[in-house]
Design a protein around this motif. Structure first.
Motif, PDB file in Angstrom:
ATOM      1  N   ALA A   1       0.822  -1.212   0.000  1.00  0.00           N
ATOM      2  CA  ALA A   1       0.000   0.000   0.000  1.00  0.00           C
ATOM      3  C   ALA A   1       0.854   1.259   0.000  1.00  0.00           C
ATOM      4  O   ALA A   1       1.984   1.266   0.471  1.00  0.00           O
ATOM      5  CB  ALA A   1      -0.911   0.006   1.212  1.00  0.00           C
ATOM      6  N   ASP A   2       0.259   2.302  -0.546  1.00  0.00           N
ATOM      7  CA  ASP A   2       0.767   3.655  -0.366  1.00  0.00           C
ATOM      8  C   ASP A   2      -0.430   4.499   0.063  1.00  0.00           C
ATOM      9  O   ASP A   2      -1.456   3.942   0.460  1.00  0.00           O
ATOM     10  CB  ASP A   2       1.475   4.178  -1.627  1.00  0.00           C
ATOM     11  N   GLU A   3      -0.331   5.783  -0.027  1.00  0.00           N
ATOM     12  CA  GLU A   3      -1.418   6.645   0.446  1.00  0.00           C
ATOM     13  C   GLU A   3      -2.689   6.517  -0.376  1.00  0.00           C
ATOM     14  O   GLU A   3      -3.786   6.763   0.128  1.00  0.00           O
ATOM     15  CB  GLU A   3      -0.965   8.110   0.454  1.00  0.00           C
ATOM     16  N   THR A   4      -2.576   6.125  -1.639  1.00  0.00           N
ATOM     17  CA  THR A   4      -3.748   6.137  -2.515  1.00  0.00           C
ATOM     18  C   THR A   4      -4.243   4.760  -2.955  1.00  0.00           C
ATOM     19  O   THR A   4      -5.397   4.636  -3.324  1.00  0.00           O
ATOM     20  CB  THR A   4      -3.489   6.985  -3.780  1.00  0.00           C
ATOM     21  N   HIS A   5      -3.369   3.737  -2.969  1.00  0.00           N
ATOM     22  CA  HIS A   5      -3.764   2.418  -3.489  1.00  0.00           C
ATOM     23  C   HIS A   5      -3.257   1.273  -2.630  1.00  0.00           C
ATOM     24  O   HIS A   5      -2.242   1.401  -1.948  1.00  0.00           O
ATOM     25  CB  HIS A   5      -3.226   2.221  -4.921  1.00  0.00           C
ATOM     26  N   TRP A   6      -3.972   0.166  -2.711  1.00  0.00           N
ATOM     27  CA  TRP A   6      -3.542  -1.114  -2.135  1.00  0.00           C
ATOM     28  C   TRP A   6      -3.365  -2.076  -3.301  1.00  0.00           C
ATOM     29  O   TRP A   6      -4.170  -2.086  -4.235  1.00  0.00           O
ATOM     30  CB  TRP A   6      -4.586  -1.665  -1.185  1.00  0.00           C
ATOM     31  N   TRP A   7      -2.319  -2.918  -3.236  1.00  0.00           N
ATOM     32  CA  TRP A   7      -2.036  -3.913  -4.262  1.00  0.00           C
ATOM     33  C   TRP A   7      -2.103  -5.296  -3.629  1.00  0.00           C
ATOM     34  O   TRP A   7      -1.324  -5.624  -2.740  1.00  0.00           O
ATOM     35  CB  TRP A   7      -0.654  -3.702  -4.877  1.00  0.00           C
ATOM     36  N   TRP A   8      -3.017  -6.121  -4.098  1.00  0.00           N
ATOM     37  CA  TRP A   8      -3.210  -7.486  -3.618  1.00  0.00           C
ATOM     38  C   TRP A   8      -2.429  -8.411  -4.545  1.00  0.00           C
ATOM     39  O   TRP A   8      -2.638  -8.385  -5.756  1.00  0.00           O
ATOM     40  CB  TRP A   8      -4.696  -7.857  -3.664  1.00  0.00           C
ATOM     41  N   ILE A   9      -1.551  -9.233  -4.002  1.00  0.00           N
ATOM     42  CA  ILE A   9      -0.767 -10.163  -4.807  1.00  0.00           C
ATOM     43  C   ILE A   9      -1.606 -11.420  -5.050  1.00  0.00           C
ATOM     44  O   ILE A   9      -2.124 -12.030  -4.109  1.00  0.00           O
ATOM     45  CB  ILE A   9       0.564 -10.532  -4.106  1.00  0.00           C
ATOM     46  N   VAL A  10      -1.757 -11.764  -6.319  1.00  0.00           N
ATOM     47  CA  VAL A  10      -2.538 -12.939  -6.735  1.00  0.00           C
ATOM     48  C   VAL A  10      -1.678 -13.783  -7.673  1.00  0.00           C
ATOM     49  O   VAL A  10      -0.700 -13.290  -8.242  1.00  0.00           O
ATOM     50  CB  VAL A  10      -3.862 -12.528  -7.428  1.00  0.00           C
ATOM     51  N   PRO A  11      -2.019 -15.069  -7.863  1.00  0.00           N
ATOM     52  CA  PRO A  11      -1.267 -15.888  -8.817  1.00  0.00           C
ATOM     53  C   PRO A  11      -1.391 -15.328 -10.244  1.00  0.00           C
ATOM     54  O   PRO A  11      -2.394 -14.704 -10.588  1.00  0.00           O
ATOM     55  CB  PRO A  11      -1.939 -17.258  -8.726  1.00  0.00           C
ATOM     56  N   SER A  12      -0.376 -15.584 -11.051  1.00  0.00           N
ATOM     57  CA  SER A  12      -0.423 -15.170 -12.462  1.00  0.00           C
ATOM     58  C   SER A  12      -1.670 -15.726 -13.132  1.00  0.00           C
ATOM     59  O   SER A  12      -2.159 -16.797 -12.772  1.00  0.00           O
ATOM     60  CB  SER A  12       0.808 -15.682 -13.208  1.00  0.00           C
ATOM     61  N   ASP A  13      -2.165 -14.983 -14.096  1.00  0.00           N
ATOM     62  CA  ASP A  13      -3.339 -15.351 -14.890  1.00  0.00           C
ATOM     63  C   ASP A  13      -4.638 -15.367 -14.088  1.00  0.00           C
ATOM     64  O   ASP A  13      -5.604 -16.009 -14.496  1.00  0.00           O
ATOM     65  CB  ASP A  13      -3.137 -16.702 -15.601  1.00  0.00           C
ATOM     66  N   SER A  14      -4.693 -14.661 -12.982  1.00  0.00           N
ATOM     67  CA  SER A  14      -5.936 -14.567 -12.210  1.00  0.00           C
ATOM     68  C   SER A  14      -6.963 -13.688 -12.897  1.00  0.00           C
ATOM     69  O   SER A  14      -8.064 -13.503 -12.391  1.00  0.00           O
ATOM     70  CB  SER A  14      -5.659 -14.046 -10.796  1.00  0.00           C
TER      71      SER A  14
ATOM     72  N   ASP B   1       6.995   5.367  -6.689  1.00  0.00           N
ATOM     73  CA  ASP B   1       7.551   4.899  -5.425  1.00  0.00           C
ATOM     74  C   ASP B   1       7.093   3.473  -5.163  1.00  0.00           C
ATOM     75  O   ASP B   1       5.982   3.089  -5.513  1.00  0.00           O
ATOM     76  CB  ASP B   1       7.077   5.790  -4.271  1.00  0.00           C
ATOM     77  N   LEU B   2       7.959   2.699  -4.521  1.00  0.00           N
ATOM     78  CA  LEU B   2       7.576   1.348  -4.150  1.00  0.00           C
ATOM     79  C   LEU B   2       6.641   1.405  -2.949  1.00  0.00           C
ATOM     80  O   LEU B   2       6.920   2.097  -1.969  1.00  0.00           O
ATOM     81  CB  LEU B   2       8.821   0.523  -3.798  1.00  0.00           C
ATOM     82  N   PRO B   3       5.528   0.695  -3.028  1.00  0.00           N
ATOM     83  CA  PRO B   3       4.606   0.685  -1.890  1.00  0.00           C
ATOM     84  C   PRO B   3       5.182  -0.135  -0.740  1.00  0.00           C
ATOM     85  O   PRO B   3       6.060  -0.976  -0.931  1.00  0.00           O
ATOM     86  CB  PRO B   3       3.342   0.042  -2.466  1.00  0.00           C
ATOM     87  N   ALA B   4       4.666   0.095   0.449  1.00  0.00           N
ATOM     88  CA  ALA B   4       5.106  -0.618   1.650  1.00  0.00           C
ATOM     89  C   ALA B   4       4.252  -1.865   1.855  1.00  0.00           C
ATOM     90  O   ALA B   4       3.090  -1.908   1.447  1.00  0.00           O
ATOM     91  CB  ALA B   4       4.972   0.304   2.862  1.00  0.00           C
ATOM     92  N   LEU B   5       4.826  -2.862   2.487  1.00  0.00           N
ATOM     93  CA  LEU B   5       4.084  -4.067   2.818  1.00  0.00           C
ATOM     94  C   LEU B   5       3.104  -3.752   3.938  1.00  0.00           C
ATOM     95  O   LEU B   5       3.495  -3.380   5.037  1.00  0.00           O
ATOM     96  CB  LEU B   5       5.042  -5.184   3.242  1.00  0.00           C
ATOM     97  N   LEU B   6       1.815  -3.858   3.650  1.00  0.00           N
ATOM     98  CA  LEU B   6       0.757  -3.571   4.620  1.00  0.00           C
ATOM     99  C   LEU B   6       0.361  -4.828   5.380  1.00  0.00           C
ATOM    100  O   LEU B   6       0.099  -4.793   6.572  1.00  0.00           O
ATOM    101  CB  LEU B   6      -0.463  -3.010   3.889  1.00  0.00           C
ATOM    102  N   HIS B   7       0.299  -5.951   4.672  1.00  0.00           N
ATOM    103  CA  HIS B   7      -0.092  -7.229   5.273  1.00  0.00           C
ATOM    104  C   HIS B   7       0.770  -8.324   4.682  1.00  0.00           C
ATOM    105  O   HIS B   7       0.953  -8.391   3.480  1.00  0.00           O
ATOM    106  CB  HIS B   7      -1.568  -7.523   4.993  1.00  0.00           C
TER     107      HIS B   7
END
Length: 112
Positions: A36-49, A72-78
């Motif tokens: 996450a950063d201030e504006t977005h969260w990125w959920w890691i999913v398997p390829s081709d999801s 900027d690289l986002p920080a690990l939130l979870h």
């Protein structure tokens, strides 16, 4: 990826606005790595999801877990509790559909 994790299925990411990410998190039975950063969260999913799925707006699907337009690289939130970084994509997809009032792809009417 965090130390000690492997990604045997490859990695893609689903980006959502931070406010939507906060609403999605408690709806999931299991959560992998989320950045996450201030504006977005990125959920890691398997390829081709994204295969046969249309992720609902405002979500953005990023192949290779590379989200264009970020400097900027986002920080690990979870961090995942296991050794793989994945959030199961179907529960994530369904939670996003519910929160955005989007009918899941497989439930839409097919016209002839």
């Amino acid at each position: 990826m965090p130390d000690g994790m492997t990604a045997p299925l490859g990695c893609d990411a689903v980006a959502v606005p931070a406010l939507l990410g906060q609403q999605v998190l408690p709806r999931l039975p299991r959560v992998g790595c989320v950045y996450a950063d201030e504006t977005h969260w990125w959920w890691i999913v398997p390829s081709d999801s994204d295969y046969a799925l249309e992720w609902p707006a405002p979500a953005r699907y990023a192949t290779g877990a590379v989200v264009p337009g970020t400097s900027d690289l986002p920080a690990l939130l979870h961090r995942s509790d296991g050794t793989v970084p994945y959030t199961p994509p179907i529960p994530l997809y369904l939670a996003l559909c519910r929160l955005t009032n989007t009918t899941p792809t497989w439930s839409r009417t097919v016209s002839a």
